[in-house]
Design a protein around this motif. Structure first.
Motif, PDB file in Angstrom:
ATOM      1  N   GLN A  37       0.848  -1.189   0.000  1.00 35.75           N
ATOM      2  CA  GLN A  37       0.000   0.000   0.000  1.00 35.75           C
ATOM      3  C   GLN A  37       0.884   1.239   0.000  1.00 35.75           C
ATOM      4  O   GLN A  37       1.991   1.199   0.519  1.00 35.75           O
ATOM      5  CB  GLN A  37      -0.855   0.022   1.269  1.00 35.75           C
ATOM      6  N   LEU A  38       0.324   2.303  -0.571  1.00 37.61           N
ATOM      7  CA  LEU A  38       1.083   3.545  -0.635  1.00 37.61           C
ATOM      8  C   LEU A  38       0.708   4.440   0.547  1.00 37.61           C
ATOM      9  O   LEU A  38      -0.457   4.751   0.769  1.00 37.61           O
ATOM     10  CB  LEU A  38       0.768   4.258  -1.950  1.00 37.61           C
ATOM     11  N   ASP A  39       1.730   4.845   1.320  1.00 37.37           N
ATOM     12  CA  ASP A  39       1.519   5.774   2.425  1.00 37.37           C
ATOM     13  C   ASP A  39       2.432   6.955   2.167  1.00 37.37           C
ATOM     14  O   ASP A  39       3.652   6.837   2.297  1.00 37.37           O
ATOM     15  CB  ASP A  39       1.853   5.073   3.753  1.00 37.37           C
ATOM     16  N   GLY A  40       1.864   8.088   1.760  1.00 36.40           N
ATOM     17  CA  GLY A  40       2.702   9.202   1.310  1.00 36.40           C
ATOM     18  C   GLY A  40       3.446   8.776   0.063  1.00 36.40           C
ATOM     19  O   GLY A  40       2.830   8.462  -0.952  1.00 36.40           O
ATOM     20  N   ARG A  71      14.018   3.798  -3.694  1.00 30.97           N
ATOM     21  CA  ARG A  71      14.812   4.463  -2.655  1.00 30.97           C
ATOM     22  C   ARG A  71      13.960   4.806  -1.434  1.00 30.97           C
ATOM     23  O   ARG A  71      14.393   4.620  -0.278  1.00 30.97           O
ATOM     24  CB  ARG A  71      15.460   5.728  -3.243  1.00 30.97           C
ATOM     25  N   ALA A  72      12.736   5.277  -1.673  1.00 27.70           N
ATOM     26  CA  ALA A  72      11.842   5.603  -0.544  1.00 27.70           C
ATOM     27  C   ALA A  72      11.539   4.352   0.281  1.00 27.70           C
ATOM     28  O   ALA A  72      11.515   4.396   1.516  1.00 27.70           O
ATOM     29  CB  ALA A  72      10.545   6.224  -1.058  1.00 27.70           C
ATOM     30  N   MET A  73      11.353   3.221  -0.388  1.00 24.12           N
ATOM     31  CA  MET A  73      11.087   1.978   0.349  1.00 24.12           C
ATOM     32  C   MET A  73      12.298   1.558   1.175  1.00 24.12           C
ATOM     33  O   MET A  73      12.176   1.162   2.329  1.00 24.12           O
ATOM     34  CB  MET A  73      10.706   0.849  -0.629  1.00 24.12           C
ATOM     35  N   VAL A  74      13.485   1.653   0.559  1.00 22.86           N
ATOM     36  CA  VAL A  74      14.704   1.235   1.266  1.00 22.86           C
ATOM     37  C   VAL A  74      14.961   2.160   2.457  1.00 22.86           C
ATOM     38  O   VAL A  74      15.242   1.703   3.564  1.00 22.86           O
ATOM     39  CB  VAL A  74      15.919   1.219   0.302  1.00 22.86           C
ATOM     40  N   GLU A  75      14.837   3.461   2.226  1.00 22.64           N
ATOM     41  CA  GLU A  75      15.169   4.410   3.293  1.00 22.64           C
ATOM     42  C   GLU A  75      14.142   4.395   4.425  1.00 22.64           C
ATOM     43  O   GLU A  75      14.421   4.854   5.522  1.00 22.64           O
ATOM     44  CB  GLU A  75      15.355   5.819   2.705  1.00 22.64           C
ATOM     45  N   ASN A  76      12.968   3.821   4.162  1.00 18.01           N
ATOM     46  CA  ASN A  76      11.958   3.681   5.217  1.00 18.01           C
ATOM     47  C   ASN A  76      11.829   2.236   5.700  1.00 18.01           C
ATOM     48  O   ASN A  76      10.796   1.838   6.237  1.00 18.01           O
ATOM     49  CB  ASN A  76      10.609   4.211   4.734  1.00 18.01           C
ATOM     50  N   ASP A  77      12.869   1.443   5.463  1.00 15.97           N
ATOM     51  CA  ASP A  77      12.946   0.066   5.977  1.00 15.97           C
ATOM     52  C   ASP A  77      11.833  -0.849   5.481  1.00 15.97           C
ATOM     53  O   ASP A  77      11.452  -1.790   6.182  1.00 15.97           O
ATOM     54  CB  ASP A  77      12.967   0.068   7.513  1.00 15.97           C
ATOM     55  N   GLN A  78      11.325  -0.585   4.292  1.00 20.22           N
ATOM     56  CA  GLN A  78      10.312  -1.477   3.722  1.00 20.22           C
ATOM     57  C   GLN A  78      10.908  -2.383   2.644  1.00 20.22           C
ATOM     58  O   GLN A  78      10.221  -3.269   2.135  1.00 20.22           O
ATOM     59  CB  GLN A  78       9.153  -0.663   3.121  1.00 20.22           C
ATOM     60  N   ALA A  79      12.153  -2.128   2.260  1.00 16.68           N
ATOM     61  CA  ALA A  79      12.781  -2.919   1.195  1.00 16.68           C
ATOM     62  C   ALA A  79      14.296  -2.875   1.340  1.00 16.68           C
ATOM     63  O   ALA A  79      14.849  -2.001   2.025  1.00 16.68           O
ATOM     64  CB  ALA A  79      12.386  -2.378  -0.183  1.00 16.68           C
ATOM     65  N   TYR A  80      14.917  -3.852   0.688  1.00 13.72           N
ATOM     66  CA  TYR A  80      16.362  -3.843   0.476  1.00 13.72           C
ATOM     67  C   TYR A  80      16.584  -3.735  -1.023  1.00 13.72           C
ATOM     68  O   TYR A  80      15.743  -4.162  -1.805  1.00 13.72           O
ATOM     69  CB  TYR A  80      17.004  -5.155   0.924  1.00 13.72           C
ATOM     70  N   CYS A  81      17.722  -3.175  -1.408  1.00 14.56           N
ATOM     71  CA  CYS A  81      18.088  -3.183  -2.822  1.00 14.56           C
ATOM     72  C   CYS A  81      19.582  -3.463  -2.891  1.00 14.56           C
ATOM     73  O   CYS A  81      20.363  -2.870  -2.141  1.00 14.56           O
ATOM     74  CB  CYS A  81      17.755  -1.831  -3.456  1.00 14.56           C
ATOM     75  N   ILE A  82      19.971  -4.383  -3.762  1.00 16.48           N
ATOM     76  CA  ILE A  82      21.398  -4.633  -3.937  1.00 16.48           C
ATOM     77  C   ILE A  82      21.877  -3.983  -5.240  1.00 16.48           C
ATOM     78  O   ILE A  82      21.068  -3.515  -6.048  1.00 16.48           O
ATOM     79  CB  ILE A  82      21.735  -6.145  -3.932  1.00 16.48           C
ATOM     80  N   VAL A  83      23.171  -3.977  -5.450  1.00 11.62           N
ATOM     81  CA  VAL A  83      23.789  -3.335  -6.609  1.00 11.62           C
ATOM     82  C   VAL A  83      23.733  -4.273  -7.821  1.00 11.62           C
ATOM     83  O   VAL A  83      24.144  -5.427  -7.740  1.00 11.62           O
ATOM     84  CB  VAL A  83      25.269  -3.012  -6.286  1.00 11.62           C
TER      85      VAL A  83
END
Ligand SMILES: [Mn+2]
Length: 331
Positions: A37-40, A71-83
């Motif tokens: 779900q989208l929050d903000g 990036r928003a998901m990663v920075e808000n601890d909802q996702a990881y992203c690798i290189v």
């Protein structure tokens, strides 16, 4: 304990998502299908986290938006992203290696091919120079791979020797791209090879000085190989790249030296999730412990996720995907 292990105890499972390559509209559709779900500005799920296998940028129509979402998901601890190789390409393309005062030269040369590959990304960020700079710093903060007791995530190839090399250099279990940059700039060949191996996979040279002209007109003297064939015997058993090999080479037997260059992942180890390989058709596991999530989204294939709940035997039933709209600007 690394970050991923710590998290696995507090969530029901992970949704591992393949190469996005700027297909932001499709990414939103996939996240919604997965129950996010989208929050903000942040997509989140009450019981799950997402993991992106890298290659968020380049090629597609909505690169800027795709990076913002991830990036928003990663920075808000909802996702990881690798290189992925494309995140590394962007950082290398913008990293100067020349002495001060000399004509600037870059870790990734500004030649015709490289300019063309990053062109769309630079165009989309042209009005957001500060955000582009911050994005490059964010790429450097991303881990090169993830590992927990139950699974591993890497962009192209889980090669134990390369993983060990990268860990030893950084002194951490979960090295970031940023931790390597000084060594890469100073030309550390071993480290460059290790990074190349995990983000691009293995390759073999054509025999007898032969080469291939690819569809984009480039001369290739190597071909990419896959790491999931069991006991491969011929070139056709290991080739994966979109341009097929010349017919007479397909059934050529691999010699001992070539076999040694190939990597195979043991069936007894934990599952590995990866992207990178431009697969087509209905998503299915490569082996019971190997699942590629790249189904050529940006070539109007599918954007694919695997819903992982910790199982040691992967199942074709766990793939979820969204078809990419064939109208070019709708991806
Ligand atoms: Mn890719």
């Amino acid at each position: 304990m690394n970050r991923l292990t710590a998290l696995s105890t507090s969530v029901e499972g992970f949704d591992i998502i393949g190469d996005v390559h700027g297909c932001a509209r499709t990414l939103k559709a996939l996240l919604e299908r997965l129950g996010y779900q989208l929050d903000g500005e942040v997509y989140w799920h009450p019981r799950r986290k997402a993991i992106f296998v890298g290659d968020i940028l380049d090629r597609g129509p909505r690169i800027h938006e795709a990076i913002r979402i991830v990036r928003a998901m990663v920075e808000n601890d909802q996702a990881y992203c690798i290189v992925g190789n494309h995140e590394f390409n962007a950082v290398a393309y913008t990293t100067e290696v020349s002495d001060p005062g000399a004509d600037p030269s870059f870790l990734r040369p500004h030649d015709k091919r490289n300019n063309r590959l990053i062109h769309e990304t630079l165009v989309q960020f042209a009005s957001f120079p500060d955000e582009w700079r911050a994005t490059l710093e964010w790429f450097k903060s991303l881990p090169l791979f993830l590992e927990s007791e139950a699974f591993r995530v890497v962009h192209a190839c889980w090669d134990t020797a390369s993983v060990a090399r990268l860990r030893a250099h950084s002194g951490t279990d979960e090295p970031t791209l940023g931790a390597l940059m000084d060594a890469l700039v100073s030309g550390d060949k071993e480290l460059t090879r290790a990074l190349d191996r995990i983000t691009r996979g293995t390759s073999l040279s054509f025999p007898d000085g032969r080469y291939l002209l690819s569809r984009d007109g480039l001369k290739r003297d190597i071909f990419r190989t896959k790491f999931w064939s069991i006991d491969p015997e011929t070139y056709s058993d290991v080739v994966f790249q979109p341009d097929p090999l010349p017919e007479d080479l397909m059934e050529r037997k691999l010699n001992e030296r070539e076999r040694r260059k190939l990597i195979s992942y043991p069936a007894s180890e934990v599952p590995v999730f990866f992207g990178h390989y431009w697969l087509q058709g209905r998503p299915r596991v490569q082996r019971q412990n190997l699942a590629c999530l790249d189904y050529s989204a940006v070539k109007f294939g599918r954007l694919v996720a695997y819903r992982f709940d910790g199982e040691s035997t992967l199942s074709n039933d766990r793939f979820v995907w969204v078809y990419v709209d064939p109208k070019p600007h709708n991806s």
